[in-house]
Design a protein around this motif. Structure first.
Motif, PDB file in Angstrom:
ATOM      1  N   ARG A   1      50.350  19.520  38.969  1.00 23.30           N
ATOM      2  CA  ARG A   1      50.757  19.915  37.613  1.00 23.30           C
ATOM      3  C   ARG A   1      50.982  18.678  36.740  1.00 23.30           C
ATOM      4  NH1 ARG A   1      55.852  20.300  36.013  1.00 23.30           N
ATOM      5  NH2 ARG A   1      56.602  20.445  38.164  1.00 23.30           N
ATOM      6  N   HIS A   2      51.573  17.626  37.330  1.00 26.66           N
ATOM      7  CA  HIS A   2      51.834  16.390  36.585  1.00 26.66           C
ATOM      8  C   HIS A   2      50.527  15.752  36.100  1.00 26.66           C
ATOM      9  CE1 HIS A   2      53.766  12.655  35.449  1.00 26.66           C
ATOM     10  NE2 HIS A   2      53.012  11.971  36.292  1.00 26.66           N
ATOM     11  N   MET A   3      49.497  15.718  36.955  1.00 28.35           N
ATOM     12  CA  MET A   3      48.219  15.125  36.562  1.00 28.35           C
ATOM     13  C   MET A   3      47.522  15.974  35.503  1.00 28.35           C
ATOM     14  SD  MET A   3      48.057  12.281  38.067  1.00 28.35           S
ATOM     15  CE  MET A   3      46.378  11.891  37.581  1.00 28.35           C
ATOM     16  N   ALA A   4      47.649  17.298  35.602  1.00 30.12           N
ATOM     17  CA  ALA A   4      47.056  18.161  34.578  1.00 30.12           C
ATOM     18  C   ALA A   4      47.707  17.904  33.221  1.00 30.12           C
ATOM     19  CB  ALA A   4      47.211  19.625  34.987  1.00 30.12           C
ATOM     20  N   GLU A   5      49.017  17.690  33.217  1.00 25.32           N
ATOM     21  CA  GLU A   5      49.700  17.397  31.957  1.00 25.32           C
ATOM     22  C   GLU A   5      49.297  16.035  31.420  1.00 25.32           C
ATOM     23  OE1 GLU A   5      53.805  17.856  32.863  1.00 25.32           O
ATOM     24  OE2 GLU A   5      53.750  20.061  32.791  1.00 25.32           O
ATOM     25  N   ARG A   6      49.001  15.104  32.307  1.00 30.51           N
ATOM     26  CA  ARG A   6      48.519  13.787  31.861  1.00 30.51           C
ATOM     27  C   ARG A   6      47.163  13.899  31.165  1.00 30.51           C
ATOM     28  NH1 ARG A   6      49.181   8.902  36.256  1.00 30.51           N
ATOM     29  NH2 ARG A   6      51.438   8.571  36.075  1.00 30.51           N
ATOM     30  N   VAL A   7      46.286  14.730  31.731  1.00 34.80           N
ATOM     31  CA  VAL A   7      44.923  14.838  31.218  1.00 34.80           C
ATOM     32  C   VAL A   7      44.875  15.689  29.956  1.00 34.80           C
ATOM     33  CG1 VAL A   7      42.598  15.669  31.726  1.00 34.80           C
ATOM     34  CG2 VAL A   7      43.910  14.474  33.492  1.00 34.80           C
TER      35      VAL A   7
ATOM     36  N   ARG B   1      36.203  21.115  51.958  1.00 41.74           N
ATOM     37  CA  ARG B   1      37.643  21.171  52.161  1.00 41.74           C
ATOM     38  C   ARG B   1      38.043  20.390  53.426  1.00 41.74           C
ATOM     39  NH1 ARG B   1      40.908  25.389  50.041  1.00 41.74           N
ATOM     40  NH2 ARG B   1      39.904  26.488  48.317  1.00 41.74           N
ATOM     41  N   HIS B   2      37.289  20.633  54.493  1.00 46.80           N
ATOM     42  CA  HIS B   2      37.585  19.961  55.750  1.00 46.80           C
ATOM     43  C   HIS B   2      37.443  18.451  55.601  1.00 46.80           C
ATOM     44  CE1 HIS B   2      36.846  19.698  60.359  1.00 46.80           C
ATOM     45  NE2 HIS B   2      38.077  19.392  60.033  1.00 46.80           N
ATOM     46  N   GLN B   3      36.401  18.005  54.942  1.00 48.45           N
ATOM     47  CA  GLN B   3      36.161  16.577  54.765  1.00 48.45           C
ATOM     48  C   GLN B   3      37.274  15.919  53.952  1.00 48.45           C
ATOM     49  OE1 GLN B   3      32.333  15.738  53.045  1.00 48.45           O
ATOM     50  NE2 GLN B   3      32.730  13.552  52.829  1.00 48.45           N
ATOM     51  N   VAL B   4      37.678  16.554  52.866  1.00 49.26           N
ATOM     52  CA  VAL B   4      38.735  15.996  52.010  1.00 49.26           C
ATOM     53  C   VAL B   4      40.065  15.976  52.749  1.00 49.26           C
ATOM     54  CG1 VAL B   4      40.035  16.352  49.880  1.00 49.26           C
ATOM     55  CG2 VAL B   4      37.549  16.678  49.899  1.00 49.26           C
ATOM     56  N   TRP B   5      40.346  17.045  53.493  1.00 52.27           N
ATOM     57  CA  TRP B   5      41.613  17.110  54.231  1.00 52.27           C
ATOM     58  C   TRP B   5      41.712  15.982  55.264  1.00 52.27           C
ATOM     59  CZ3 TRP B   5      45.616  20.650  53.526  1.00 52.27           C
ATOM     60  CH2 TRP B   5      46.624  20.611  54.465  1.00 52.27           C
ATOM     61  N   LEU B   6      40.630  15.753  56.009  1.00 51.99           N
ATOM     62  CA  LEU B   6      40.637  14.681  57.009  1.00 51.99           C
ATOM     63  C   LEU B   6      40.710  13.314  56.344  1.00 51.99           C
ATOM     64  CD1 LEU B   6      37.987  16.004  59.560  1.00 51.99           C
ATOM     65  CD2 LEU B   6      40.475  16.051  59.765  1.00 51.99           C
ATOM     66  N   ARG B   7      39.978  13.136  55.269  1.00 55.11           N
ATOM     67  CA  ARG B   7      39.965  11.840  54.573  1.00 55.11           C
ATOM     68  C   ARG B   7      41.344  11.492  54.029  1.00 55.11           C
ATOM     69  NH1 ARG B   7      37.219  12.348  49.157  1.00 55.11           N
ATOM     70  NH2 ARG B   7      39.358  12.995  48.669  1.00 55.11           N
ATOM     71  N   ASP B   8      42.035  12.469  53.435  1.00 55.21           N
ATOM     72  CA  ASP B   8      43.340  12.215  52.816  1.00 55.21           C
ATOM     73  C   ASP B   8      44.492  12.355  53.795  1.00 55.21           C
ATOM     74  OD1 ASP B   8      41.916  11.834  50.517  1.00 55.21           O
ATOM     75  OD2 ASP B   8      42.424  13.768  49.611  1.00 55.21           O
ATOM     76  N   GLY B   9      44.186  12.714  55.040  1.00 54.60           N
ATOM     77  CA  GLY B   9      45.219  12.779  56.056  1.00 54.60           C
ATOM     78  C   GLY B   9      46.214  13.905  55.880  1.00 54.60           C
ATOM     79  N   GLY B  10      45.814  14.991  55.205  1.00 52.88           N
ATOM     80  CA  GLY B  10      46.727  16.109  55.016  1.00 52.88           C
ATOM     81  C   GLY B  10      47.989  15.735  54.275  1.00 52.88           C
ATOM     82  N   ARG B  11      47.858  14.866  53.257  1.00 48.23           N
ATOM     83  CA  ARG B  11      49.017  14.354  52.543  1.00 48.23           C
ATOM     84  C   ARG B  11      48.655  14.121  51.086  1.00 48.23           C
ATOM     85  NH1 ARG B  11      51.385   8.352  53.822  1.00 48.23           N
ATOM     86  NH2 ARG B  11      52.714   8.124  51.976  1.00 48.23           N
ATOM     87  N   CYS B  12      49.629  14.295  50.203  1.00 49.02           N
ATOM     88  CA  CYS B  12      49.404  14.066  48.774  1.00 49.02           C
ATOM     89  C   CYS B  12      48.931  12.637  48.543  1.00 49.02           C
ATOM     90  CB  CYS B  12      50.703  14.329  48.003  1.00 49.02           C
ATOM     91  SG  CYS B  12      50.582  14.031  46.222  1.00 49.02           S
ATOM     92  N   THR B  13      47.938  12.480  47.658  1.00 46.69           N
ATOM     93  CA  THR B  13      47.348  11.157  47.422  1.00 46.69           C
ATOM     94  C   THR B  13      47.869  10.481  46.163  1.00 46.69           C
ATOM     95  OG1 THR B  13      45.489  12.173  46.249  1.00 46.69           O
ATOM     96  CG2 THR B  13      45.221  11.796  48.608  1.00 46.69           C
ATOM     97  N   PHE B  14      48.827  11.069  45.474  1.00 51.56           N
ATOM     98  CA  PHE B  14      49.338  10.449  44.245  1.00 51.56           C
ATOM     99  C   PHE B  14      50.006   9.120  44.582  1.00 51.56           C
ATOM    100  CE2 PHE B  14      52.456   9.507  41.016  1.00 51.56           C
ATOM    101  CZ  PHE B  14      51.774   9.772  39.837  1.00 51.56           C
TER     102      PHE B  14
END
Length: 413
Positions: free
Chosen positions: A317-323, A262-275
């Motif tokens: 939710r949008h990505m889940a509906e896509r998949v 969790r910590h690694q992903v949060w730092l990598r993505d900058g605490g922001r939505c990646t869409f």
């Protein structure tokens, strides 16, 4: 002659042209509100990397924050009550007037409200709303739970001026007329605190002592936010905690995400939505964020940093509906709601008279409240009947059995 020059028009033609332009503007406003409501219903802002209709209005139409809130409020009310848009289109109601009315419209009062509001000014509409809703408690009054002891110099809201339609929202210039005396990169903030918060503030000032000799509430507020953020980061993804040399064994739940990941992903993505949209725009939402499996767990995806990303709730939710498809996800949400436990039995309103009688009969305060709340008697029944029903519940298995017979109810009352 430029296109905004009308000096060549005769007086009558100029007046007629102005009336036509103003009428067209009203119709265009009503049509835009209807389109905005339809965009909201279809959630067309999600593929464009906006996490909400509010962010879409600010990003696409350059509205300021308050202006976006007002347009959205009227658009959603107009979708629910089309007569509101008709009133705007034919000039009986201005958009600013619709902003005043929108929060108060219901199925029962919309026709009467719009009839009374026709061709009234904004001030007249505010008086109309006040007259029809004067029984509702005003915000900040004792009826809404606040106290009169709150410090008015500390009331939590920021105030920004509304921009002209279509203009971009710009922050105030440092040292401008509205920020006289403030240092650069500071922001005015008004906060309303209740008695408990005031006491905590005073206690914090006392505890800090020489560490914060200025006792400035803004500095204490900043220190408190830093401590809160550090605590939330620690709880959310283990920031600031020591890493184990030998991590725990893998969880049996394939959806479990280890704290380190969790910590690694949060730092990598900058605490922001990646869409990211097809045009390359990245969603700027910073909350609420969720950890999303790129390859879903249902298709063999693992909870590793490479297979996880941060998405805001709307884009997750949008990505889940896509998949999986919008229909499948709709049924999953419906099944999840059906599987939720039914709410506990709703208790009757607090019966103070019955509780006092039960206390006189020897029951403890908690026992008396529980017995009165679980009584099968009608709340409008006579007092002695309500007390008997409460005693029957208490002595008949609902609570502990009475060791001694209580005094007559007539004496208890």
């Amino acid at each position: 002659m430029h296109r905004f020059s009308f000096s060549h028009l005769a007086d009558g033609d100029l007046l007629q042209s102005a009336r036509h332009e103003f009428g067209s503007r009203r119709l265009a406003t009503a049509r835009f509100l209807a389109q905005l409501a339809e965009i909201d219903a279809r959630e067309l802002y999600l593929p464009l990397a906006y996490g909400s209709l509010h962010a879409f209005c600010i990003g696409e139409f350059r509205m300021c924050d308050q202006q976006a809130c007002k347009w959205i409020r009227v658009a959603r009310s107009g979708r629910r009550f089309p007569a509101l848009l008709e009133a705007i289109a034919d000039g009986r109601l201005s958009r600013s007037g619709a902003v005043v009315l929108a929060p108060h419209l219901t199925e029962a009062n919309v026709a009467e409200f719009l009839r009374e509001a026709a061709f009234k000014t904004e001030a007249e509409l505010e008086r109309l709303v006040t007259r029809r809703t004067r029984t509702a408690p005003a915000a900040g009054s004792p009826a809404d739970g606040s106290t009169g002891a709150a410090d008015p110099s500390l009331s939590l809201r920021t105030v920004e001026p509304e921009s002209e339609p279509g203009s971009a929202a710009k922050p105030p210039e440092p040292g401008g007329a509205g920020l006289a005396g403030l240092a650069p990169e500071t922001h005015p903030l008004q906060v309303r605190l209740d008695d408990e918060a005031i006491q905590l503030l005073r206690y914090a000032q006392a505890l800090l002592g020489h560490a914060e000799p200025s006792r400035d509430p803004s500095r204490i507020f900043k220190r408190s936010l830093k401590a809160l953020v550090a605590e939330l980061e620690r709880r959310k993804f283990g920031a600031g905690t020591r890493r184990r040399a030998t991590p725990r064994g893998a969880s049996a739940n394939p959806r479990h995400i280890p704290v380190q990941v969790r910590h690694q992903v949060w730092l990598r993505d900058g605490g922001r939505c990646t869409f990211v949209s097809l045009t390359g725009r990245r969603c700027d939402c910073t909350g609420p964020l969720e950890f999303d499996h790129i390859v879903p767990v249902a298709r063999g995806g693992e909870s590793t940093a490479d297979n996880l990303r941060l998405l805001c709730r709307a884009h997750n939710r949008h990505m889940a509906e896509r998949v999986f498809g919008a229909g499948f996800m709709k049924e999953k949400r419906k099944a999840a709601r059906a599987d939720r436990p039914t709410p506990a039995r709703t208790h009757a309103p607090f019966d103070g008279d019955a509780v006092r009688c039960l206390r006189r009969l020897g029951l403890r305060a908690d026992e008396a409240r529980e017995a009165a709340a679980n009584s099968s008697a009608n709340p409008n029944a006579p007092l002695d009947e309500r007390v008997r029903a409460a005693l029957q519940w208490f002595g008949g298995g609902g609570g502990r059995r009475l060791e001694t017979a209580p005094e007559p109810i007539s004496r208890a009352g």
